[in-house]
Structures are given as structure tokens and as C-alpha cells.
Design a protein around this motif. Structure first.
Motif, PDB file in Angstrom:
ATOM      1  N   SER A 108       0.867  -1.177   0.000  1.00  0.00           N
ATOM      2  CA  SER A 108       0.000   0.000   0.000  1.00  0.00           C
ATOM      3  C   SER A 108       0.904   1.228   0.000  1.00  0.00           C
ATOM      4  O   SER A 108       1.682   1.436   0.940  1.00  0.00           O
ATOM      5  N   TYR A 109       0.805   2.043  -1.055  1.00  0.00           N
ATOM      6  CA  TYR A 109       1.732   3.160  -1.219  1.00  0.00           C
ATOM      7  C   TYR A 109       1.248   4.390  -0.461  1.00  0.00           C
ATOM      8  O   TYR A 109       0.175   4.915  -0.731  1.00  0.00           O
ATOM      9  N   MET A 110       2.070   4.852   0.478  1.00  0.00           N
ATOM     10  CA  MET A 110       1.771   6.062   1.239  1.00  0.00           C
ATOM     11  C   MET A 110       2.084   7.310   0.429  1.00  0.00           C
ATOM     12  O   MET A 110       1.475   8.355   0.607  1.00  0.00           O
ATOM     13  N   TRP A 111       3.092   7.219  -0.448  1.00  0.00           N
ATOM     14  CA  TRP A 111       3.434   8.317  -1.348  1.00  0.00           C
ATOM     15  C   TRP A 111       4.266   7.780  -2.499  1.00  0.00           C
ATOM     16  O   TRP A 111       4.896   6.727  -2.409  1.00  0.00           O
ATOM     17  N   MET A 112       4.243   8.505  -3.601  1.00  0.00           N
ATOM     18  CA  MET A 112       5.100   8.259  -4.753  1.00  0.00           C
ATOM     19  C   MET A 112       5.553   9.625  -5.262  1.00  0.00           C
ATOM     20  O   MET A 112       4.734  10.411  -5.733  1.00  0.00           O
ATOM     21  N   VAL A 113       6.849   9.914  -5.141  1.00  0.00           N
ATOM     22  CA  VAL A 113       7.360  11.226  -5.532  1.00  0.00           C
ATOM     23  C   VAL A 113       8.618  11.034  -6.375  1.00  0.00           C
ATOM     24  O   VAL A 113       9.298  10.010  -6.281  1.00  0.00           O
ATOM     25  N   PRO A 114       8.970  12.008  -7.220  1.00  0.00           N
ATOM     26  CA  PRO A 114      10.241  11.947  -7.948  1.00  0.00           C
ATOM     27  C   PRO A 114      11.411  11.856  -6.982  1.00  0.00           C
ATOM     28  O   PRO A 114      11.340  12.330  -5.842  1.00  0.00           O
ATOM     29  N   SER A 115      12.499  11.253  -7.440  1.00  0.00           N
ATOM     30  CA  SER A 115      13.646  11.005  -6.569  1.00  0.00           C
ATOM     31  C   SER A 115      14.179  12.290  -5.934  1.00  0.00           C
ATOM     32  O   SER A 115      14.638  12.268  -4.782  1.00  0.00           O
ATOM     33  N   ALA A 116      14.094  13.410  -6.640  1.00  0.00           N
ATOM     34  CA  ALA A 116      14.590  14.669  -6.089  1.00  0.00           C
ATOM     35  C   ALA A 116      13.809  15.102  -4.854  1.00  0.00           C
ATOM     36  O   ALA A 116      14.306  15.879  -4.038  1.00  0.00           O
ATOM     37  N   GLN A 117      12.576  14.612  -4.703  1.00  0.00           N
ATOM     38  CA  GLN A 117      11.747  14.978  -3.562  1.00  0.00           C
ATOM     39  C   GLN A 117      11.706  13.897  -2.478  1.00  0.00           C
ATOM     40  O   GLN A 117      11.041  14.062  -1.461  1.00  0.00           O
ATOM     41  N   GLY A 118      12.425  12.800  -2.711  1.00  0.00           N
ATOM     42  CA  GLY A 118      12.327  11.664  -1.816  1.00  0.00           C
ATOM     43  C   GLY A 118      12.759  11.944  -0.399  1.00  0.00           C
ATOM     44  O   GLY A 118      12.068  11.585   0.565  1.00  0.00           O
ATOM     45  N   GLU A 119      13.906  12.597  -0.226  1.00  0.00           N
ATOM     46  CA  GLU A 119      14.418  12.867   1.114  1.00  0.00           C
ATOM     47  C   GLU A 119      13.471  13.791   1.880  1.00  0.00           C
ATOM     48  O   GLU A 119      13.191  13.577   3.064  1.00  0.00           O
ATOM     49  N   GLU A 120      12.990  14.820   1.201  1.00  0.00           N
ATOM     50  CA  GLU A 120      12.071  15.757   1.857  1.00  0.00           C
ATOM     51  C   GLU A 120      10.794  15.046   2.304  1.00  0.00           C
ATOM     52  O   GLU A 120      10.309  15.263   3.425  1.00  0.00           O
ATOM     53  N   ARG A 121      10.277  14.168   1.453  1.00  0.00           N
ATOM     54  CA  ARG A 121       9.039  13.460   1.802  1.00  0.00           C
ATOM     55  C   ARG A 121       9.267  12.488   2.953  1.00  0.00           C
ATOM     56  O   ARG A 121       8.411  12.345   3.843  1.00  0.00           O
ATOM     57  N   PHE A 122      10.426  11.839   2.976  1.00  0.00           N
ATOM     58  CA  PHE A 122      10.720  10.913   4.067  1.00  0.00           C
ATOM     59  C   PHE A 122      10.893  11.650   5.385  1.00  0.00           C
ATOM     60  O   PHE A 122      10.415  11.192   6.429  1.00  0.00           O
ATOM     61  N   GLN A 123      11.571  12.787   5.354  1.00  0.00           N
ATOM     62  CA  GLN A 123      11.754  13.558   6.582  1.00  0.00           C
ATOM     63  C   GLN A 123      10.413  14.057   7.113  1.00  0.00           C
ATOM     64  O   GLN A 123      10.217  14.151   8.333  1.00  0.00           O
ATOM     65  N   LEU A 124       9.479  14.371   6.221  1.00  0.00           N
ATOM     66  CA  LEU A 124       8.142  14.758   6.653  1.00  0.00           C
ATOM     67  C   LEU A 124       7.456  13.592   7.364  1.00  0.00           C
ATOM     68  O   LEU A 124       6.797  13.778   8.398  1.00  0.00           O
ATOM     69  N   ALA A 125       7.627  12.396   6.828  1.00  0.00           N
ATOM     70  CA  ALA A 125       7.050  11.214   7.472  1.00  0.00           C
ATOM     71  C   ALA A 125       7.650  10.998   8.852  1.00  0.00           C
ATOM     72  O   ALA A 125       6.944  10.654   9.811  1.00  0.00           O
ATOM     73  N   LEU A 126       8.958  11.210   8.962  1.00  0.00           N
ATOM     74  CA  LEU A 126       9.608  11.072  10.270  1.00  0.00           C
ATOM     75  C   LEU A 126       9.060  12.090  11.257  1.00  0.00           C
ATOM     76  O   LEU A 126       8.811  11.773  12.428  1.00  0.00           O
ATOM     77  N   ALA A 127       8.872  13.307  10.792  1.00  0.00           N
ATOM     78  CA  ALA A 127       8.400  14.366  11.680  1.00  0.00           C
ATOM     79  C   ALA A 127       6.995  14.086  12.201  1.00  0.00           C
ATOM     80  O   ALA A 127       6.663  14.418  13.342  1.00  0.00           O
ATOM     81  N   THR A 128       6.166  13.443  11.377  1.00  0.00           N
ATOM     82  CA  THR A 128       4.791  13.140  11.786  1.00  0.00           C
ATOM     83  C   THR A 128       4.668  11.782  12.459  1.00  0.00           C
ATOM     84  O   THR A 128       3.617  11.461  13.013  1.00  0.00           O
ATOM     85  N   GLY A 129       5.734  10.990  12.403  1.00  0.00           N
ATOM     86  CA  GLY A 129       5.698   9.660  12.998  1.00  0.00           C
ATOM     87  C   GLY A 129       4.961   8.638  12.171  1.00  0.00           C
ATOM     88  O   GLY A 129       4.726   7.512  12.616  1.00  0.00           O
ATOM     89  N   ASP A 130       4.598   8.986  10.944  1.00  0.00           N
ATOM     90  CA  ASP A 130       3.832   8.099  10.072  1.00  0.00           C
ATOM     91  C   ASP A 130       4.758   7.556   8.994  1.00  0.00           C
ATOM     92  O   ASP A 130       4.699   7.953   7.828  1.00  0.00           O
ATOM     93  N   VAL A 131       5.640   6.622   9.378  1.00  0.00           N
ATOM     94  CA  VAL A 131       6.647   6.101   8.456  1.00  0.00           C
ATOM     95  C   VAL A 131       6.170   4.783   7.842  1.00  0.00           C
ATOM     96  O   VAL A 131       5.320   4.093   8.414  1.00  0.00           O
TER      97      VAL A 131
END
Length: 581
Positions: A108-131
């Protein structure tokens, strides 16, 4: 080298025997590839129908989960390396269907983003605790999540379900990568080990353009710049927008065409910790790095590099290469298999060739700098993942391995394992490969088979495909299943003596190698300031190269780098380095 090859052959023979025992006689092989490694496409036309799998034919490491397990994942992705159907996404990757049908696991995909946005999207997940439940982490994120107790222990699932092929991969490295992933006796990630020599950069150039101008292969930095300028001034692309040396905004990406080779040519290593007299020094702020930046500044001023490089991302640079508008790139061995093969598809006369890195006239020959730590990333399971995810992860890794490296993969898994049907190997949420020794092994075995005409020693589909590519490129064989540009990409990157891996081995054997000597856990200061210093470097280097700031700005940059945490970071690195000796 022959003793080394014999040892590898014995190891692989043991792996094959173990796999055959565990699969009721089916063949199995171990195999890996540069974070980024290009995908070998199929050479035979697959059957439409999927094979029926008898329960007795399923090895223990691929048995389906008793109940359907839904696993949350995220995807950051770039351009697929194979010719996939239009509109293919990580979510529609046929590997996901194979995981569902063979393992009873659904992504189940929580997000799909271009590679250039991957780190930013992952850090957002970490900040919200929804990894995600399953993640692929770099060294820093792995250390951080491990220290916070956010990862599951994978040791029980690894010991129970690891396939013989993957087991053989780690045995080749004496389980060293597994030790790097272990904290307090718990295996908190499945590491992807690789041969760090794959990070060696080469100079790739358009030989057809060079010949058309009656010029010579560059042997110095000055000649390289002159060649790039000649390509631009003569508009060799014929499109009015020829690029001499293709660069993109991240000057030191570690896996795509970039400026690392320019730095290395000056004895500069801006992303590495270099051992000088028993002390590790940060390459970012050394005088040699300033010298390389000055050369890049000169290149920019004379038009040797794209005037908009500072805003050009990897996908845009790839489009320039494929579109026949770039004459030179500096990058690793695998570039012929992507994106240069796509350039060849568009222009069959394109003739990409490789030479080693160059230095300024009168300077010593360049050293390449590669990682001492051979772990590219860690695949982990979140502490909040559903029960059984550890077991599922091991089986997902096993399934991907079997698809990639079994000679009978098509018979077992059907036509969905082919790129033309939507399979993208490196879009899988979790996978391992044989990058630790695959290229060396394939290079030696395929070239021996070319000389002898005997392919009976092959044990992977990759080796079969590489030999097949050789017949297309060198013997005039015409194939309906492997176009010439694809065969050229495979052969030139992996088999040709003067191609990607052949030239990489020449650099390796020359001994002109330096190591990034720090491979311990991220230090406290690194965790706090590394991203800030990295952003500061990116902004400074781009403005400096474009001439937006004067030469003396270098000294201000060094002072700021040290003051904003670089000095403390250096002290912590050396403290840890001393303890590791």
C-alpha cells in the motif's frame, strides 16, 4: 586473480548446490548492482500465461504468508532503465503483482514522488511519525532510527528464511555488512553490500564528434576543456544547443554524471574524509577543492559546461544525453546501459567511448576516491509494522533475487518479469543484488566464454544475456528480442575491455585509489549540522562556479563551514576514527 576467481566459483557452486537442494533441483545463483545499477532486459519472448506453481515446488524461503499481509511503503523514483509501458509507476510495477500472487503480500503506497523529492518526503514522514512499514535507509537515517528504537530485530526472520543465494552474498563478505547493521545483538537492517570500485568515475565522450573535428582523446584537463569548447562552438548536436560537459545541480551525487572527476583530477575529494598522517581531514575545505572549483569556474566562463547547470536536475540532464545534445560526461561504468543506450536508439551513429580521468598538465595522475564502507543502504522494518512483516521482508528479498538471477526465472514466474510488461527492478520497495562481486565475476566469465566459445559455466541469466549481447554487437547477430542499442549498452558497460567495467578494472589495478576513511556511525554534530553544511556547500559552489561571487569568497566559506559545526564534526570524526584503529 585466477585464485580469486576460483574461490568465487567454489562459493557460487556451493550456493547453487544448496539452492537446488532447497528447491527440489531448480537452479539458483547469487547476484548484485551502482545505486544505482542498470537493468539487463530479457532476451527471449515470454509466454503470456503465468506458470502454475505446485505447492511442493515452492522452496521454504518463498512460501506465501498464511493470511494476506498489507505493508505500507513509500516510493521516490527516477526514470526507469528499461523500456516499460507508458504510464508505469512504482505502484503498477509488476513486481508488486508477483509479490501478491506468490507471497500473499500486498503493498500500500503512502506516497510516490520523484527522486529529487524523496528525502524531503521521508523527513516529513519522520516528523509526523507516520513512516512506512518497510524502508530503505542511508547510513545517517539508519543510525538515527536505530538509536531511537524505531526498528525491528530482523535476526530471527533472517536466520529462518534467508535464501541460499542471499546467504552466499553475505558469506562472500565474511558477514561484515551484517555486523555493521547489528546493534546490541539485534540485526536492525538488511544491508546492501557492494564493490566500492564501482564508484570510480571515467570520462565518457562522443568519439564520433571527436573524429569529425579531427581531434585527439584528451589526456590533460586543459585538453578536456578544449574538446568540450570545440563541441559547443561547432554545435556538434546540430540543434543549436550543444553541451560540452554535462553536469547537473548536485556536483557530487555519487551515482550520476557529475563533477567528481574534475575534483579528483585536482586531488580534491569534497565528500570524503582523507587520512593525512593519521588524522582525518574533511575534503570539503581543502585547497585542492578550491583549485577544482576554479577550473569549473573557468569551464563555465568559456562555455564548456551548460550555462544552466545549477538548475538542471538529473532527469533533465538525462534528457539532454538521450536527446543527442551532450558531448562529454563524467560517470561510472554503467552509463552505456542507461542513458547512453537510449541516445544510441535515437541516433544509431552515436559512438560513446571511455577514457580515464585527467589532471592538469604537469600534475600527478588522478586518484579515484571510493568508500571504505561497502554498505550502500539498509532495508529495515518499522517498529510499528504489522506482525509478520519481518518474515515477509525476507521473502520479498528472496523473490526479487530469484527473479533477477535464476536461469529459469521466466519458467517459474512468467512474463511479468520483463521490463516491456512493466517490471522495473529498482522500483521494488525492497531488493538486494549481487553488486558486491557481480561485475567482476561476469566480466571474467563472459570474456572467457567469448574466447573459448563455451558457455557451459554460466549460472545466471545475466551472464547468458551478456554473451548474447556480444554476438549482436561483435558478430552481427540480429535479434528480435534484444535491439542493437540494448545489446550495445549491456556489452559496453559490462564486457568490453575498453568499456565501463574493463576501464574500471584498469583504474583499480593501477592502484591509484584513495578511500573515504570514515565509515563509523554519524557523530552527534554530523546529525545536527551535516544537512546545513551540505546546503551551504551546494549554494556556495554553484555561485562560485558561475562567477556570482569573487575568489576571496572561498576563505569566508571555509571559516563559516568550521564555525557552523565543521570544526566540532571533524574532532568527533577523529575521536571515533582513533577508537576504531
Amino acid at each position: 586473480m585466477k585464485r580469486g576467481l576460483l574461490a568465487l566459483a567454489l562459493l557460487m557452486s556451493m550456493v547453487l548446490i544448496l539452492a537446488a537442494c532447497n528447491r527440489g533441483g531448480e537452479e539458483q545463483a547469487a547476484d548484485p548492482t551502482p545505486e544505482p545499477t542498470p537493468q539487463a532486459e530479457a532476451t527471449t519472448t515470454p509466454d503470456v500465461d503465468e506458470p502454475e506453481v505446485e505447492e511442493s515446488d515452492v522452496p521454504f524461503y518463498l512460501t506465501p504468508m498464511a493470511d494476506r499481509l498489507v505493508i505500507n511503503v513509500g516510493a521516490s523514483f527516477g526514470t526507469p532503465e528499461g523500456a516499460v509501458p507508458p504510464g508505469t509507476t512504482p505502484e503498477t510495477n509488476t513486481f508488486n503483482e508477483l509479490v501478491r500472487d506468490h507471497l500473499n503480500v500486498e503493498f500500500s503506497y503512502m506516497w510516490m514522488v520523484p527522486s529529487a523529492q524523496g528525502e524531503e518526503r521521508f523527513q516529513l514522514a519522520l516528523a509526523t511519525g507516520d513512516v512506512p512499514d518497510i524502508m530503505q535507509l542511508g547510513r545517517r537515517d539508519f543510525a538515527e532510527l536505530s538509536s531511537f528504537g524505531m526498528l525491528r530485530d530482523l535476526r530471527p526472520a533472517f536466520d529462518e528464511f534467508v535464501s541460499p543465494g542471499i546467504r552466499g552474498l553475505f558469506e562472500y563478505f565474511n558477514d561484515g555488512p551484517l555486523e555493521l547493521a547489528t546493534r546490541d545483538g539485534q540485526l536492525l537492517g538488511i544491508p546492501l553490500p557492494t564493490d566500492s570500485h564501482q564508484q570510480i568515475q571515467l570520462v565518457w565522450y562522443r568519439h564520433d564528434w571527436l573524429e569529425a573535428l579531427d581531434l585527439s582523446v584528451p589526456t590533460t584537463m586543459e585538453e578536456l576543456i578544449d574538446l568540450a569548447v570545440a563541441f559547443v562552438e561547432n554545435d556538434m548536436s546540430g540543434q543549436g544547443n550543444t553541451t560540452g560537459i554535462g553536469l547537473q545541480q548536485t556536483l557530487v551525487t555519487t551515482w550520476m554524471p557529475d563533477a567528481r572527476g574534475i575534483f579528483h583530477g585536482h586531488g580534491a575529494f569534497p565528500t570524503a574524509w582523507i587520512n593525512r598522517g593519521g588524522e582525518l581531514i574533511p575534503g570539503t575545505i581543502q585547497p585542492e577543492t578550491r583549485d577544482a572549483l576554479n577550473t569549473l569556474r573557468n569551464m563555465y566562463s568559456v562555455g564548456a559546461i551548460h550555462q544552466e547547470f545549477a538548475t538542471m536536475n538529473m532527469d533533465q540532464l538525462t534528457a539532454e544525453i538521450v536527446g543527442d545534445r551532450v558531448g562529454i560526461v563524467l560517470g561510472e561504468w554503467w552509463l552505456p546501459n542507461w542513458p547512453m543506450n537510449s541516445n544510441l536508439e535515437n541516433n544509431p551513429d552515436a559512438d560513446w567511448r571511455a577514457t580515464t580521468l585527467v589532471a592538469p598538465a604537469g600534475a600527478p595522475a588522478p586518484h579515484a576516491v571510493i568508500s571504505r564502507n561497502n554498505v550502500v543502504r539498509y532495508t529495515v522494518v518499522s517498529a510499528n509494522a504489522p506482525a509478520g512483516t519481518e518474515e515477509a521482508l525476507m521473502k520479498i528479498l528472496n523473490l526479487h533475487w530469484e527473479i533477477m538471477y535464476s536461469l529459469d526465472a521466466e519458467e517459474r514466474f512468467g512474463d511479468r518479469i520483463h521490463p516491456e510488461n512493466g517490471f522495473v527492478y529498482n522500483w521494488a520497495p525492497a531488493y538486494l543484488n549481487m553488486a558486491g562481486f557481480e561485475q567482476y565475476l561476469n566480466y571474467v566469465m563472459v570474456n572467457e566464454a567469448i574466447l573459448s566459445g563455451d558457455t557451459s559455466a554460466f549460472f545466471t541469466s545475466d551472464q547468458r544475456d551478456l554473451f548474447y549481447a556480444h554476438t549482436i554487437v561483435n558478430e552481427g547477430h540480429v535479434s528480435e528480442t534484444m535491439p542493437f542499442h540494448q545489446a550495445w549498452g549491456l556489452y559496453t558497460s559490462r564486457v568490453a575491455h575498453h568499456g565501463g567495467w574493463g576501464m574500471t578494472m584498469q583504474v583499480r589495478d593501477s592502484g591509484r585509489i584513495l578511500f573515504n576513511e570514515f565509515y563509523g556511525d554519524p557523530t552527534p554534530t554530523e546529525m545536527a549540522v551535516a544537512s546545513i553544511l551540505s546546503d551551504m556547500w551546494a549554494e556556495f559552489s554553484a555561485r562560485y562556479i558561475m562567477g556570482a561571487i569573487d575568489y576571496d569568497a572561498w576563505y569566508t566559506f571555509v571559516e563559516d563551514w568550521l564555525r557552523l559545526g565543521g570544526e566540532a564534526w571533524t574532532a568527533e570524526v577523529n575521536e571515533q576514527f582513533s577508537a576504531m584503529q
